[in-house]
Design a protein around this motif. Structure first.
Motif, short mmCIF file in Angstrom:
data_model
loop_
_atom_site.label_atom_id
_atom_site.label_comp_id
_atom_site.label_asym_id
_atom_site.label_seq_id
_atom_site.Cartn_x
_atom_site.Cartn_y
_atom_site.Cartn_z
N VAL A 130 38.78 37.14 35.32
CA VAL A 130 39.95 37.32 36.19
C VAL A 130 41.13 36.48 35.70
N SER A 131 40.85 35.33 35.15
CA SER A 131 41.92 34.45 34.67
C SER A 131 42.73 35.08 33.55
N ASP A 132 42.19 36.08 32.88
CA ASP A 132 42.89 36.76 31.78
C ASP A 132 43.39 38.15 32.20
N ALA A 133 43.59 38.36 33.50
CA ALA A 133 43.88 39.69 34.02
C ALA A 133 45.07 40.35 33.32
N ALA A 134 46.17 39.64 33.22
CA ALA A 134 47.37 40.23 32.61
C ALA A 134 47.12 40.56 31.14
#
Length: 309
Positions: free
Chosen positions: A282-286
């Motif tokens: 999730v921390s790398d979503a973008a």
């Protein structure tokens, strides 16, 4: 000393007002504030006023936000409430999408007059839709159908359907739920075969990025998973254009800290498409969304995008 009420900007359609009222209710509950601590300011946008032409012909998504963003920028509004799928990827300097309410159902709702399901519509039936994504997906699944542009508020489109202008139409399930009008739905479409628009089902709040007072007001009602999913979907859009002139679908889902993304681009006639699946934390979503957009763009090749102009 009586503080001025927070000014919440919105379009004037019944759906837009329902979303603004939901935002106000959540803020009242989060801060134990009375209703008169907020003022809902209704603005008419160019996109609302021009309903006789496709959005692609008159300027795309920004037509629904320009007036609201002007008043946000100069301080006449404190925040503006939008449907996330209507928001361009590029926003005016100093403004940002700072809060996302928890997402509703992302699916498209089919409303059939001639048949209850898209696949059972008679040959050459007429389907009305204002969305290039929906138009392209309909043509992909049922190339025999006649697809016409069908603009206007939800109520207008349903009235046109009753009047026989079309045999069926499609609307966002989330919007119909917010309007308390799910009884008109005859089929909910599977996101795997009929993927939604990036941002579909999510209410977003736009504000000045340097306004700490409003940031503190909004923080308690932000839904982190929805924000992450939309960050991924909007990055996918950003890598592929992301205007109303492009048939793009995308959906990010989150489970136990992991994000899964499914995206698709189509030619407007629905005859050619490219889809992609991607996963990541999730921390790398973008970054997941941006990389997926870049990969599918490269896979499609430059000639694919000629049909988008």
């Amino acid at each position: 000393m009586q503080m001025k009420p927070y000014r919440i900007g919105t379009r004037g359609s019944p759906l837009a007002l329902a979303q603004a009222h939901e935002t106000r209710s959540r803020l009242m509950a989060a801060h134990a504030l009375a209703e008169d601590a907020f003022e809902i300011v209704v603005l008419s946008t160019k996109g609302d006023r021009i309903t006789d032409r496709p959005l692609a012909e008159i300027g795309g998504k920004g037509l629904f936000t320009e007036e609201l963003e002007e008043q946000l920028s100069d301080g006449r509004l404190d925040l503006a409430v939008h449907s996330s799928k209507d928001m361009p990827t590029a926003l005016p300097d100093g403004l940002g999408l700072v809060t996302f309410l928890e997402r509703e159902d992302v699916r498209d709702a089919f409303i059939g007059r001639a048949a209850p399901r898209l696949e059972t519509l008679p040959q050459n039936a007429v389907v009305g839709s204002s969305s290039l994504r929906r138009q392209a997906l309909i043509r992909r699944l049922r190339p025999d159908l006649k697809v016409i542009t069908f603009r206007g508020q939800v109520e207008t489109r349903l009235r046109k359907l009753e009047e026989g202008v079309a045999d069926a139409t499609l609307l966002a399930h989330a919007g119909l739920k917010r309007l308390g009008n799910t009884g008109v739905i005859t089929e909910l479409l599977d996101p795997d075969s009929f993927p939604p628009a990036p941002g579909q089902g999510a209410i977003c709040i736009e504000a000045r990025t340097n306004d700490e007072r409003i940031a503190e007001l909004l923080a308690p009602i932000n839904h982190a998973d929805t924000q992450a999913a939309l960050s991924c979907e909007r990055a996918f859009l950003g890598a592929l254009d992301g205007s109303c002139r492009t048939p793009i679908a995308g959906l990010a889902t989150i489970s136990e800290g992991q994000l899964s993304f499914f995206g698709m681009i189509l030619t407007p006639d629905g005859t050619v498409w490219h889809d992609i699946r991607a996963d990541g934390p999730v921390s790398d979503a973008a970054q997941v969304g941006a990389d997926a957009g870049a990969e599918v763009r490269g896979r499609a090749g430059s000639s694919f995008f000629d049909s988008w102009t």
